[in-house]
Scaffold this motif. Sequence first.
Motif, mmCIF file in Angstrom:
data_model
loop_
_atom_site.group_PDB
_atom_site.id
_atom_site.type_symbol
_atom_site.label_atom_id
_atom_site.label_comp_id
_atom_site.label_asym_id
_atom_site.label_seq_id
_atom_site.Cartn_x
_atom_site.Cartn_y
_atom_site.Cartn_z
ATOM 1 N N LEU A 63 0.822 -1.216 0.000
ATOM 2 C CA LEU A 63 0.000 0.000 0.000
ATOM 3 C C LEU A 63 0.856 1.265 0.000
ATOM 4 O O LEU A 63 0.363 2.348 0.320
ATOM 5 N N THR A 64 2.108 1.147 -0.391
ATOM 6 C CA THR A 64 3.030 2.276 -0.340
ATOM 7 C C THR A 64 2.487 3.479 -1.099
ATOM 8 O O THR A 64 2.059 3.374 -2.252
ATOM 9 N N ASP A 65 2.501 4.602 -0.399
ATOM 10 C CA ASP A 65 2.095 5.907 -0.925
ATOM 11 C C ASP A 65 0.600 6.042 -1.184
ATOM 12 O O ASP A 65 0.158 7.055 -1.729
ATOM 13 N N ARG A 66 -0.195 5.069 -0.780
ATOM 14 C CA ARG A 66 -1.640 5.253 -0.824
ATOM 15 C C ARG A 66 -2.086 5.936 0.470
ATOM 16 O O ARG A 66 -1.445 5.802 1.512
ATOM 17 N N THR A 67 -3.167 6.655 0.396
ATOM 18 C CA THR A 67 -3.691 7.301 1.595
ATOM 19 C C THR A 67 -5.002 6.628 1.990
ATOM 20 O O THR A 67 -5.847 6.337 1.138
ATOM 21 N N VAL A 68 -5.127 6.367 3.274
ATOM 22 C CA VAL A 68 -6.296 5.647 3.791
ATOM 23 C C VAL A 68 -6.851 6.382 5.006
ATOM 24 O O VAL A 68 -6.095 6.795 5.897
ATOM 25 N N LEU A 69 -8.145 6.530 5.038
ATOM 26 C CA LEU A 69 -8.849 7.124 6.180
ATOM 27 C C LEU A 69 -9.422 5.999 7.031
ATOM 28 O O LEU A 69 -10.054 5.087 6.504
#
Length: 256
Positions: free
Chosen positions: A7-13
């Motif tokens: 998940l590198t460099d993905r943004t997750v809330l």
Amino acid sequence: MTGLFDLTDRTVLVTGAGSGIGQRVAVGLAEAGADVSCVDLAAQRTGSEETADRIRAVGRRAAVIDADVTDADSVEAAVAAHESELGALDGAVNCAGVNHGAHAEEMDVADFRRVVDVNLTGVFLCCQAEGRRMLDRGRGAIVNIASMSATIANRGLWQAHYNSSKAGVKHLTTTLALEWGTRGVRVNALSPGYIETAMIAGPEWTDKKEGFARDTPLGRMGTPDDLVGPVVFLLSDAASYVTGADLLADGGFTGW
């Protein structure tokens, strides 16, 4: 092969990130490479800050955002704050939830409404705000935390409101998956079984927890650590053809 789960460099809330399952999942997503916003009530801010510190300790960016998932404007502002601080929203884990016990014939309607408002309406409002951003870009993945209580009625626990709310989350997830599938957004549910958290840490739970472990085919209750892998999977490219699923992480409990 491991790159499928990266998940590198993905943004997750992550909602409910100030404690329990939400906190561990938020840190686990950072360990998988994601930058994570920790969304929870203002009253949980100390816990959210702790979660953010743990995320930064593994080298990822973190944001702390106060929000009430039962308030549409608050949720909308939280998603906007996530994108302002971390960038475009790639994934979301809707984990905020509440529960308490009461026999159905004695349950106060205000308590029923509160549990449904947080657990079901709150998940809908989060999906709605998150989905709008993702649909505009034609990509994204959402994981809603349901429960095995969406599939079974737990023996010895009096929680008609909780069970109903989680069944709603399960079917809401399926509905959104079908509605948004051709538009690039995947929506799945994760349904934990009995998980050791602070919510069931009191001495009044000792006997019940022994029963939970005994009745689970794997012979133990789960921990928040057990839920990190399934969430990472559902948000990752490894699950690119998975949507509308309800992934049971219950140690086999519902198989009896």
